[in-house]
Design a protein around this motif. Structure first.
Motif, short mmCIF file in Angstrom:
data_model
loop_
_atom_site.label_atom_id
_atom_site.label_comp_id
_atom_site.label_asym_id
_atom_site.label_seq_id
_atom_site.Cartn_x
_atom_site.Cartn_y
_atom_site.Cartn_z
N PRO A 252 -4.91 -3.90 -0.91
CA PRO A 252 -4.22 -2.74 -2.45
C PRO A 252 -3.74 -3.91 -3.05
O PRO A 252 -3.53 -4.53 -3.30
N GLY B 52 -7.45 0.06 -0.20
CA GLY B 52 -6.13 -0.28 0.63
C GLY B 52 -6.77 0.24 2.16
O GLY B 52 -6.20 -0.02 2.67
N LEU C 291 0.62 -0.91 0.20
CA LEU C 291 -0.17 0.02 0.05
C LEU C 291 0.91 1.46 0.17
O LEU C 291 0.59 2.61 -0.54
#
Ligand code: ATP
Ligand code: MG
Length: 389
Positions: free
Chosen positions: A173, A71, A26
């Protein structure tokens, strides 16, 4: 001092031992997507990722970009200030002044990561809360159900003041869910399907079938535009454009009319399957939805997926058109999707398409075609276009 961006992690934090790799992914996605807004330092502390401008940056631009990064479940802007009660109070008074004026009740919530700070978090909340109450006497303190919560965080380098977080994109993510090939037409559905799989962390490669001269240059541009509109959610994309004219003409010449669409869809699946294997992708994604058209009955889906051994992900399968349209508007692809250019599916459409095809019969009909030659030539003549915002 400049504002910073606080990103709250969603499901990512639930991933146990994988958590660190989710966070790293992320953070690298955030770095890549914010770099065009200036230089930012991106780091994590206790299920929050901090995006801190280093010098002159477009913080608003970066904040808006972060809202579309999967995310992140919630996001807030915070203003750093010096670590003393009066400065924190003054910062809250101006920075959150509008929100305070509009609220009927409020509370202050403090977190103290810097344990050398002389006040405990409850004392700090009480002192700043008292001062704010004097400054905005019409807003009463309500520690149980406040309309507005003023957050204060005391960290090593500074104190941070912010209001309530906004909800963000959610999901996982990109990159954590594997890679898949998504079949992108110019319609409403397939961009939404792509968005939904990207939201589950899937990195997408796009494939589009074009049948010039039956489909125009404008239709091709429209698909590239849709891919471009998906990039704020999906990241940079590569669109593989596969020439489909010869295949469609051969089907028309050699196969029964009521099976045109089905056989064409099998070729799409074959070509997508080949591309997926070349790119090491583990699934295909389509915008199919049960019962929407003749080629989307259960029997028809069975016939089209018969030619691939990869899972065919159909995130829209149980959705109503209205729900799909609402999502298309939310992600920003709807207006482009409704531009009136022909897709290859709409040329050579049978007058009475078969709704309950039988897979063995369809295989038999395809004997009239040079399947290997047709797919190999289409793959060899493909074009690759990279799109970004
Ligand atoms: P869409 O709105 O996504 O075009 P649709 O409801 O019109 O979907 P179909 O035309 O039957 O349905 O297509 C079903 C799915 O097949 C699409 O969602 C898309 O994933 C894929 N597909 C259709 N046409 C193409 C194309 N020209 N190139 C790539 N994929 C396509
Ligand atoms: Mg279509």
């Amino acid at each position: 001092m400049q504002e910073i961006i606080l990103c709250k992690l969603g499901e990512v934090v639930l991933k146990g031992l994988n958590r660190r790799s989710f966070e790293m992914k992320l953070m690298s996605n955030i770095r890549r997507r914010t770099q065009r807004f200036g230089k930012f330092k991106v780091y994590s502390r206790q299920s929050t990722i901090y995006v801190e401008p280093m010098g002159a940056c477009d913080v608003t631009g970066a904040y808006e970009a972060c809202k579309q990064i999967f995310g992140i479940i919630a996001i807030a802007r915070a203003l750093p200030c010096e670590k003393n009660v009066m400065t924190i109070f003054r910062t809250a008074r101006t920075y959150l002044g509008d929100a305070m004026r509009q609220a009927r009740s409020f509370k202050v919530e403090s977190k103290r990561a810097d344990k050398t700070f002389p006040l405990g978090s409850i004392q700090l909340s009480q002192q700043v809360g008292g001062l704010l109450n004097e400054a905005f006497p019409h807003v009463k303190v309500d520690v149980h159900h406040p309309e507005l919560t003023v957050y204060i965080e005391i960290r090593e380098d500074a104190a941070y003041v912010h209001g309530p977080a906004e909800s963000a994109a959610g999901g996982l993510p990109i990159g954590m869910g594997g890679q898949a090939v998504s079949l992108l037409s110019g319609g409403i559905d397939s961009p939404v399907a792509s968005y939904m799989m990207a939201k589950r962390g899937v990195q997408l490669e796009m494939i589009h079938f074009a049948s010039p001269p039956y489909t125009s240059r404008m239709a091709r541009e429209k698909v590239l535009q849709l891919a471009r509109e998906l990039t704020p959610w999906c990241g940079r994309l590569t669109v593989y454009i596969i020439p489909f004219t010869e295949i469609q003409e051969e089907i028309r010449r050699n196969c029964p009319e009521d099976h045109f669409t089905l056989i064409m869809r099998r070729f799409m699946m074959r070509l997508a399957d080949r591309l997926a294997k070349e790119l090491h992708c583990k699934a295909l994604v389509t915008g199919e939805c049960l019962g929407q058209v003749a080629s989307q009955t259960m029997q028809a889906l069975r016939v089209s997926e018969d030619v691939t051994d990869l899972p065919v992900l159909r995130p829209l399968i149980g959705m109503d058109k209205e729900e799909i349209v609402r999502l298309a508007r939310h992600i920003g692809t709807f207006d482009t999707s409704i531009l009136p250019y022909e897709d290859c599916c709409t040329v050579f459409t049978p007058r009475h398409p078969k709704t309950k095809p039988v897979v063995e019969e369809v295989r038999e009909m395809e004997q009239a075609l040079d399947i290997e030659g047709l797919t190999a030539r289409a793959m060899a003549a493909r074009e690759m276009v990279k799109v970004k915002l």
